[in-house]
Design a protein around this motif. Sequence first.
Motif, short mmCIF file in Angstrom:
data_model
loop_
_atom_site.label_atom_id
_atom_site.label_comp_id
_atom_site.label_asym_id
_atom_site.label_seq_id
_atom_site.Cartn_x
_atom_site.Cartn_y
_atom_site.Cartn_z
N UNK A 278 0.83 -1.10 0.13
CA UNK A 278 -0.36 -0.20 -0.32
C UNK A 278 1.13 1.06 0.02
N UNK A 279 2.30 0.89 0.90
CA UNK A 279 2.97 2.21 0.61
C UNK A 279 3.45 2.67 -0.40
N UNK A 280 3.58 1.91 -1.34
CA UNK A 280 4.32 1.55 -2.54
C UNK A 280 2.90 2.01 -3.95
N UNK A 281 2.75 1.93 -2.71
CA UNK A 281 0.92 1.96 -4.33
C UNK A 281 0.98 0.72 -5.16
N UNK A 347 -5.57 0.43 6.48
CA UNK A 347 -4.90 1.41 5.21
C UNK A 347 -4.82 0.37 4.61
N UNK A 348 -6.00 -0.61 4.72
CA UNK A 348 -5.95 -1.97 3.70
C UNK A 348 -6.37 -1.76 2.54
N UNK A 349 -7.51 -1.33 2.92
CA UNK A 349 -9.09 -0.72 2.36
C UNK A 349 -8.89 -0.20 0.68
N UNK A 350 -7.59 -0.42 0.06
CA UNK A 350 -6.72 -0.35 -1.01
C UNK A 350 -7.05 -1.59 -1.90
N UNK A 351 -6.51 -2.37 -1.57
CA UNK A 351 -6.73 -4.10 -1.91
C UNK A 351 -7.83 -4.43 -2.02
N UNK A 407 -19.72 -1.12 -2.51
CA UNK A 407 -20.20 -0.02 -3.66
C UNK A 407 -18.62 -0.31 -4.24
N UNK A 408 -17.68 -0.74 -3.81
CA UNK A 408 -16.33 -0.26 -4.64
C UNK A 408 -16.11 -1.91 -5.62
#
Length: 782
Positions: A278-281, A347-351, A407-408
């Motif tokens: 996540x830090x390195x996108x 912060x892991x909701x980006x996965x 929704x995502x």
Amino acid sequence: MATDLHPPLPRSATDLFGDPIDDAHPLWLNPSKFSDPEFDPESYISDLRTFVPFDTLRSELRSHLGALKHELVELINRDYADFVSLSTKLVDVDGVVVRMRAPLLEIKEKILSFRGSVDSSLAALQSRLKQRAQANEAREVLELLLDTFHVVSKVEKLIKELPTVPADWPGSNINSAEKGQISNGISLQHAENGTNLRETQSMLLERIASEMNRLKFYIAHAQVYLAPSLQNMPFIENMVKRIQNASLLLDTSLGHCFIDGLEHKDASVIYNCLRAYAATDNTNSAEEIFRSTIVAPFIQKVIPHGLSVTVGGSTGDDLEQDYERIKQHIEDDCKFLLEISSTENSGLHVFSFLANSILKEVLSAIQKGKPGAFSPGRPTEFLKNYKSSLSFLEYLEGHCPSRSAFAKLREEPVYIEFMKQWNTGVYFSLRFQEIAGSLDSALTTTTLVPSPNLENSQSLVLKQSISLMDCLRSCWRDDVLLLSCSDKFLRLFLQLLSRYSNWLSAGLSARKAGNAAATSGSEWATSASPDDFLYPLFTYQVEDAICSMAGRLLCPIIHDLNNLVEEVRSDYLDHVLGLLKSCSSEVLDLVKQSILQGSDSLKVLQTPVINSIVEALVEKSVEDLRQIKGITATFRMTNKPLPVRHSPYVSGVLRPLKHFLEGKQAARYLTTEHREELLQGTASEITRRYYELASDLVSVARKTETSLQKIRLGAQRRAGASSDVSDNNISDTDKICMQLFLDIQEYGRNLALLGVDATSMPAYRSLWQCVAPSERQNTISF
């Protein structure tokens, strides 16, 4: 007030011999407004003209103009000496102008010189400021490059603390002790202290990822400030290579550590690795590693594809069992990662492992291993697989920790692509052809076909009605309905009702018009004779052949219409609303109204069917009523006495109606309300026709009697005979009326036996008054 007692004094000596000037102005004229800066002559005049005539206004203005001119003359006369001397004082004006021009030009030159010095100073100042800005920018770039250099050095230093060869990572033949030996002092120290090596590595990788994120920030800013010419400097090129190598080593090391954590289900390692990704996108790499390492192997076992050998996989294109096995594998092998990635405030909701790892692999496996599962050409299998897929998607959505995650998931390209595989439009088209074609085939037959089970009067009788009900139920069966196409199935439901209604209406209209070729599909109504249309009830010996007698089934039609309306309005409506209970109340109200309106289209057909029966019964009864014409021949020019009993034809007038109501079909299929409606309608129409025939008969008899009477009187006068020959004899018209009176009395008694009150029928009262003796005109009794 003093000014009103004395006349105005002259303004000057010159006024003594001039015309008197009147200073008095009307109240509507105020000269002081003329000197107002905002004075508008047009608006002022237009306002005054509303109440002052134009001539009066012009006269007052001219008077005021004269007063102003006179005042100007007075001013000139009063200061005449100064006015005359004004021109004599303007001497040597050109010389004065020349003398004033020289100092003005000198001042102009000084101003221009000063302006030039100011401009040069300003340009120098701007140049120094620009140099200063460039120096500051160069200093910022230099500081940015130095910070980048330090971060790169720090990243390289941290990377050196990781194993440097791929053999040190999971999947190699080197054991954990050997890993510790080739690691540096820090890793070995942690191992000696009992700290988990994988966790230490993951923590270190997370730290490196954080620094790499910082490094990306510096690079992005450096690309903005750094000139293109400077980007080719050896220092910068060397920095770029070092960053690329560090990024590659980080990705490789992080991937190995993440795979190791997944294989050992180490929550701490996985958590640290995910934070690093996540830090390195670089979420795609983590999702792809999870898909290929964990998801793909068990999906390959469940849905084999390619050159793989089937290991316990299901056969055919059925997906239900496959989804169940996939769910079990997800619970066993994937749930731990899904729970870690959904940790609150992590912060892991980006996965999006649900979509980009699990669903992506499932979609790929189905497309390669079972492509026929998406084909709507087999509607039953397609619907089963589609519903199983929706259930599987609901299962995946159940792992979403929040509404935003839900929704995502639905907005993910893989999710959208998965839903596009299911061509529900083609599926509905096939179902439409299947359902509508079944009803159309049943309605295009030339005869009304009864069901073999005619003993159960509570069920539908005609196969056409049974086919309609089966089609209506098929629209909302669990093995047919798609909730996403519920609006289309509702429209199909209404179209089926309309098709049945039009078919029945066309048949009744064709029979009434007597045109067998009026419309296609109306042969069932036009092919039967009137007897078949009414009397299947007495021919019990041919009742087994009723299927060939379309006209004999009007009563079953009424029975079917009743049952269809009742079924649609009760159980059918409740079933549909139950299936759509997840919709809003507004939608449910619209659906309910549509279904009720559709049932009304069937309900209104009952009246035309009953009218057809009434018309047929009336026509059969009129055949006996036409014998009324024989009454005239019986009594005309004969010596028969007054009749004392009714005519034989009366007994047959109501016989068709009586036999129809007493028949098996009427007793079985007609409700009490319909029997009463049919009885009253038929009796009223027969009585009306009876009245028309009797009224015409009496009218013709009376006209004939009058003509004959005139002929007799003329003959008697010519013969000189007495005119009192037949004064006391009863006329033929009286005998005819008496016979009709006896007939309608018997007719009234027959109506009473059927349960019809003849006295309440307007047509019967008119018939009574037409033939009853004068003393019984107002009293109806029989």
